[in-house]
Design a protein around this motif. Structure first.
Motif, PDB file in Angstrom:
ATOM      1  N   ARG A 276     -14.740  -5.854   0.108  1.00 30.98           N
ATOM      2  CA  ARG A 276     -15.047  -6.208   1.483  1.00 30.98           C
ATOM      3  C   ARG A 276     -16.209  -7.193   1.443  1.00 30.98           C
ATOM      4  N   VAL A 277     -16.031  -8.369   2.024  1.00 32.77           N
ATOM      5  CA  VAL A 277     -17.048  -9.416   1.999  1.00 32.77           C
ATOM      6  C   VAL A 277     -17.504  -9.677   3.422  1.00 32.77           C
ATOM      7  N   GLU A 278     -18.820  -9.555   3.648  1.00 32.92           N
ATOM      8  CA  GLU A 278     -19.404  -9.692   4.985  1.00 32.92           C
ATOM      9  C   GLU A 278     -20.729 -10.432   4.898  1.00 32.92           C
TER      10      GLU A 278
ATOM     11  N   VAL B  70      -9.235 -10.192  -2.967  1.00 29.71           N
ATOM     12  CA  VAL B  70      -8.279  -9.473  -3.807  1.00 29.71           C
ATOM     13  C   VAL B  70      -8.334 -10.022  -5.228  1.00 29.71           C
ATOM     14  N   GLU B  71      -8.692  -9.164  -6.169  1.00 30.20           N
ATOM     15  CA  GLU B  71      -8.636  -9.574  -7.566  1.00 30.20           C
ATOM     16  C   GLU B  71      -7.218  -9.421  -8.094  1.00 30.20           C
ATOM     17  N   ASP B  72      -6.883 -10.179  -9.142  1.00 28.23           N
ATOM     18  CA  ASP B  72      -5.552 -10.102  -9.734  1.00 28.23           C
ATOM     19  C   ASP B  72      -5.311  -8.696 -10.292  1.00 28.23           C
ATOM     20  N   GLY B  73      -4.149  -8.160  -9.994  1.00 29.04           N
ATOM     21  CA  GLY B  73      -3.794  -6.817 -10.435  1.00 29.04           C
ATOM     22  C   GLY B  73      -3.920  -5.765  -9.368  1.00 29.04           C
ATOM     23  N   VAL B  74      -4.494  -6.127  -8.225  1.00 26.43           N
ATOM     24  CA  VAL B  74      -4.769  -5.160  -7.159  1.00 26.43           C
ATOM     25  C   VAL B  74      -3.651  -5.159  -6.122  1.00 26.43           C
ATOM     26  N   GLY B  75      -3.403  -3.997  -5.544  1.00 24.95           N
ATOM     27  CA  GLY B  75      -2.555  -3.863  -4.368  1.00 24.95           C
ATOM     28  C   GLY B  75      -3.313  -3.096  -3.308  1.00 24.95           C
ATOM     29  N   ALA B  76      -3.278  -3.579  -2.073  1.00 27.49           N
ATOM     30  CA  ALA B  76      -4.024  -2.927  -0.996  1.00 27.49           C
ATOM     31  C   ALA B  76      -3.140  -2.818   0.237  1.00 27.49           C
ATOM     32  N   LEU B  77      -2.863  -1.592   0.641  1.00 17.30           N
ATOM     33  CA  LEU B  77      -2.074  -1.332   1.841  1.00 17.30           C
ATOM     34  C   LEU B  77      -3.014  -1.107   3.023  1.00 17.30           C
ATOM     35  N   PHE B  78      -2.763  -1.842   4.100  1.00 15.96           N
ATOM     36  CA  PHE B  78      -3.520  -1.683   5.340  1.00 15.96           C
ATOM     37  C   PHE B  78      -2.596  -1.101   6.402  1.00 15.96           C
ATOM     38  N   VAL B  79      -3.071  -0.059   7.053  1.00 11.64           N
ATOM     39  CA  VAL B  79      -2.329   0.557   8.141  1.00 11.64           C
ATOM     40  C   VAL B  79      -3.144   0.372   9.412  1.00 11.64           C
TER      41      VAL B  79
ATOM     42  N   GLY C  18      -4.638  -2.176  10.324  1.00 11.50           N
ATOM     43  CA  GLY C  18      -5.822  -2.967  10.015  1.00 11.50           C
ATOM     44  C   GLY C  18      -6.839  -2.321   9.114  1.00 11.50           C
ATOM     45  N   ARG C  19      -6.614  -1.071   8.715  1.00  9.45           N
ATOM     46  CA  ARG C  19      -7.577  -0.352   7.870  1.00  9.45           C
ATOM     47  C   ARG C  19      -6.973  -0.059   6.502  1.00  9.45           C
ATOM     48  N   PRO C  20      -7.757  -0.198   5.427  1.00  7.93           N
ATOM     49  CA  PRO C  20      -7.220   0.091   4.089  1.00  7.93           C
ATOM     50  C   PRO C  20      -6.835   1.558   3.964  1.00  7.93           C
ATOM     51  N   ALA C  21      -5.588   1.794   3.556  1.00 10.93           N
ATOM     52  CA  ALA C  21      -5.066   3.154   3.446  1.00 10.93           C
ATOM     53  C   ALA C  21      -4.762   3.549   2.012  1.00 10.93           C
ATOM     54  N   ASP C  22      -4.481   2.574   1.152  1.00 13.02           N
ATOM     55  CA  ASP C  22      -4.190   2.856  -0.253  1.00 13.02           C
ATOM     56  C   ASP C  22      -4.533   1.605  -1.051  1.00 13.02           C
ATOM     57  N   VAL C  23      -5.435   1.744  -2.012  1.00 11.09           N
ATOM     58  CA  VAL C  23      -5.856   0.610  -2.841  1.00 11.09           C
ATOM     59  C   VAL C  23      -5.641   1.000  -4.294  1.00 11.09           C
TER      60      VAL C  23
ATOM     61  N   LEU D  46     -14.158  -1.499  -3.041  1.00  7.54           N
ATOM     62  CA  LEU D  46     -13.531  -0.278  -2.547  1.00  7.54           C
ATOM     63  C   LEU D  46     -12.997   0.535  -3.717  1.00  7.54           C
ATOM     64  N   PRO D  47     -13.047   1.858  -3.627  1.00  4.45           N
ATOM     65  CA  PRO D  47     -12.450   2.679  -4.667  1.00  4.45           C
ATOM     66  C   PRO D  47     -10.952   2.402  -4.769  1.00  4.45           C
ATOM     67  N   CYS D  48     -10.434   2.359  -5.987  1.00  5.92           N
ATOM     68  CA  CYS D  48      -9.003   2.170  -6.162  1.00  5.92           C
ATOM     69  C   CYS D  48      -8.525   2.993  -7.345  1.00  5.92           C
ATOM     70  N   ARG D  49      -7.265   3.373  -7.283  1.00  2.43           N
ATOM     71  CA  ARG D  49      -6.700   4.187  -8.356  1.00  2.43           C
ATOM     72  C   ARG D  49      -5.877   3.315  -9.298  1.00  2.43           C
ATOM     73  N   LEU D  50      -5.887   3.710 -10.544  1.00  4.43           N
ATOM     74  CA  LEU D  50      -5.208   2.952 -11.597  1.00  4.43           C
ATOM     75  C   LEU D  50      -3.736   3.360 -11.654  1.00  4.43           C
TER      76      LEU D  50
END
Length: 237
Positions: free
Chosen positions: A217-219, A190-199, A201-206, A231-235
């Motif tokens: 995602r780091v693998e 997670v970079e600073d400024g980001v919010g990520a909702l998981f539903v 266990g899966r990302p639902a809103d970034v 992951l795509p994210c909205r501003l």
């Protein structure tokens, strides 16, 4: 047949303690199950620092129906009252600090068990830094001084979490090394400024309040290293 609530966890790269615009806090509010939610701040990782508590109350007293604070270093609730209080919350917001200490104190008071129960009933669990680390099976942390891996957490998210991925020297390389050598499972940076909702266990809103900030995602990459995928994210704003 009883309906099983979705498990919802949000990882935050900021919020009331670091940002003046309130965008990430408003985003959290938008994912609460009611328009005027009961929100509980849990400042365990900071040792219930009074200044941190005041900043939360200043930021949330006009946002939430009943903003509250759960203090475990000056605990006033017995076991039954503690369970009733936590299960009544719509949002549990966990602050930053020391991840290892947070987990130890929660387990001593049974809060880990109660948070799992609350999550299963639809409470949104969220937090920043240590308050993001705690929800996964493992995390990348400076709880012991130097950056290292902590294969310990509540396990509501499979794998691992790394906060401050772009802002603290050594974070990126150290986390990728831990994932590459299997000290930590694959996970979310997670970079600073980001919010990520998981539903479940899966990302639902970034989202991000900072142009260019991302969730990764780091693998393991199959060649002895670890790769990252943004992951795509909205501003916001």
């Amino acid at each position: 047949m009883a309906t099983v609530a979705e498990h919802r966890v949000a990882l935050l790269g900021g919020g009331f303690s670091t940002d003046d615009d309130g965008l990430l806090d408003d985003w959290v509010l938008g994912h609460a199950r009611t328009a005027r939610p009961r929100v509980c701040f849990v400042p365990t990782a900071s040792g219930d620092a009074p200044g941190y508590v005041e900043r939360f109350l200043d930021a949330w007293r006009t946002r939430a129906y009943e903003p509250g604070v759960l203090s475990l270093f000056r605990r006033e609730l017995d076991d039954d009252a503690l369970r009733e209080y936590l299960l009544a919350q719509d949002v549990v917001y966990v602050g930053g600090g020391n991840t290892a200490n947070l987990l130890a104190v929660w387990r001593a008071h049974g809060v880990d068990r109660l948070l799992r129960e609350a999550c299963g009933r639809g409470t949104l669990l969220c937090g920043v830094s240590a308050g993001a680390n705690c929800w996964a099976e493992g995390s990348h942390t400076d709880s012991f001084g130097p950056l290292t891996h902590l294969p310990d957490g509540l396990g509501l998210l499979t794998g691992s979490v790394c906060p401050h991925y772009d802002s603290e020297p050594g974070r990126r390389d150290s986390y990728r090394a831990a994932v590459a050598n299997a000290s930590l499972g694959p996970g979310w940076a997670v970079e600073d400024g980001v919010g990520a909702l998981f539903v479940d266990g899966r990302p639902a809103d970034v989202v991000t309040r900072a142009p260019g900030a991302r969730l990764y995602r780091v693998e393991p990459d199959g060649a002895g290293g670890a790769g990252e995928r943004a992951l795509p994210c909205r501003l916001l704003g």
